[in-house]
Design a protein around this motif. Structure first.
Motif, PDB file in Angstrom:
ATOM      1  N   LEU A  36       0.826  -1.211   0.000  1.00  0.00           N
ATOM      2  CA  LEU A  36       0.000   0.000   0.000  1.00  0.00           C
ATOM      3  C   LEU A  36       0.861   1.263   0.000  1.00  0.00           C
ATOM      4  N   ASP A  37       1.941   1.239   0.782  1.00  0.00           N
ATOM      5  CA  ASP A  37       2.859   2.386   0.809  1.00  0.00           C
ATOM      6  C   ASP A  37       3.508   2.597  -0.559  1.00  0.00           C
ATOM      7  N   GLU A  38       3.908   1.498  -1.194  1.00  0.00           N
ATOM      8  CA  GLU A  38       4.547   1.591  -2.511  1.00  0.00           C
ATOM      9  C   GLU A  38       3.566   2.132  -3.553  1.00  0.00           C
TER      10      GLU A  38
ATOM     11  N   TYR B 140       5.674  -0.779 -14.094  1.00  0.00           N
ATOM     12  CA  TYR B 140       7.105  -0.907 -14.391  1.00  0.00           C
ATOM     13  C   TYR B 140       7.940  -0.519 -13.178  1.00  0.00           C
ATOM     14  N   GLU B 141       7.548   0.576 -12.541  1.00  0.00           N
ATOM     15  CA  GLU B 141       8.293   1.092 -11.384  1.00  0.00           C
ATOM     16  C   GLU B 141       8.305   0.085 -10.232  1.00  0.00           C
ATOM     17  N   ILE B 142       7.124  -0.435  -9.885  1.00  0.00           N
ATOM     18  CA  ILE B 142       7.041  -1.380  -8.763  1.00  0.00           C
ATOM     19  C   ILE B 142       7.624  -2.728  -9.154  1.00  0.00           C
TER      20      ILE B 142
ATOM     21  N   TRP C 261       3.595  -9.848  -7.715  1.00  0.00           N
ATOM     22  CA  TRP C 261       2.712  -9.968  -8.879  1.00  0.00           C
ATOM     23  C   TRP C 261       2.125  -8.587  -9.164  1.00  0.00           C
ATOM     24  N   CYS C 262       2.410  -8.034 -10.350  1.00  0.00           N
ATOM     25  CA  CYS C 262       1.945  -6.692 -10.712  1.00  0.00           C
ATOM     26  C   CYS C 262       1.238  -6.750 -12.060  1.00  0.00           C
ATOM     27  N   ARG C 263       0.037  -6.188 -12.139  1.00  0.00           N
ATOM     28  CA  ARG C 263      -0.705  -6.162 -13.394  1.00  0.00           C
ATOM     29  C   ARG C 263      -1.435  -4.823 -13.548  1.00  0.00           C
TER      30      ARG C 263
END
Length: 273
Positions: free
Chosen positions: A220-222, A256-258, A266-268
């Protein structure tokens, strides 16, 4: 004849816990939307029921009658082989298993089988809204659904690959009698006023989940720290979180950053509707 189905991720933009029934079921008031990312299922009719699971999150997904898609097929009286491509992290608060079951029930209904709403609810509280697979206000124990008018919401979904058992989250909940959402949900034309309104709503399961899994608080912070983020919140009982953005370009940039900083997460980037 083979059939295919898409099982989209379910995102709780809000999740207010408003009470608890005598039988132990919690009462909820939740604004639910669906992503354009999800699992894919293929159904091949046959005499016996079986399931095979592949994909990036296949590990740990049961391939017997514990699987919700299997249970849904059985409840609908359908037999054959199910190929499940598992894209969504299980136990992530985005209805992966529930959406698989709902996709199975929709397939069975298209093939002429009678599937009552009671069947969906008997399989899980999230399954009726996942059968609808459109923006809904979900109240009660998941049985009270009202369509909601929502704009397309550019978003980023992030899961730190940590499972948080739902039972433990509810057990850690300090208050079970909280205020619902306002009686009327405004109609938003764009994502910005929607995000402004959502900031004043809640996910009552977020505090107990972040207490049990500090990794969720870190996500959440990110998300809050990404450029152009309008708001960030946890979905369901976690551990997947989301942030809303003005454009899909902003969402992809944040992904892309995270993703570069946390390659194991897992990032989408996705569009929510």
């Amino acid at each position: 004849m083979k059939a295919e189905a898409f099982a989209p991720a379910k995102i709780n933009l809000t999740l207010h816990v408003t009470g608890r029934r005598a039988d132990g079921y919690h009462l909820l008031d939740s604004l639910v939307v669906f992503a354009d990312v999800g699992d894919r299922l293929q159904f091949t009719p046959g005499n016996d029921l079986s399931i095979a699971v592949t994909g990036e999150h296949a590990d740990g997904v049961p391939t017997d009658n514990r699987n919700l898609a299997w249970k849904a097929a059985q409840a609908a009286g359908w037999t054959g082989h199910i190929d499940l491509n598992k894209v969504l992290p299980h136990g992530g608060g985005i209805g992966g298993g529930s959406s698989d079951a709902a996709a199975t029930l929709r397939m069975a209904a298209k093939q002429g089988r009678t599937v009552s709403p009671d069947v969906a609810l008997s399989l899980g509280a999230d399954i009726p809204v996942c059968v609808a697979a459109q923006a809904m206000r979900m109240r009660g124990i998941g049985d009270d659904l009202t369509p909601a008018s929502m704009p397309s919401l550019p978003a980023l979904l992030v899961n730190p690959c940590v499972e948080v058992p739902t039972g433990r989250v509810f057990a850690a909940l300090e208050s079970r009698d909280n205020l619902p959402m306002p009686a009327e949900i405004p109609e938003f034309e764009t994502v910005e006023p929607c995000a402004d309104w959502l900031r004043n709503q809640r996910n009552d399961l977020e505090p107990p989940t972040t207490g049990l899994a500090p990794e969720v608080a870190r996500v959440l912070d990110e998300l809050d720290g990404t450029k152009a983020a309008l708001m960030a919140r946890m979905s369901g009982s976690g551990s997947t979180c989301f942030a809303l953005y003005p454009t899909m370009k902003d969402a992809h940039f944040a992904a892309y950053e995270i993703g570069a900083a946390h390659p194991n997460w897992w990032c989408r980037a996705t569009q929510l509707n």
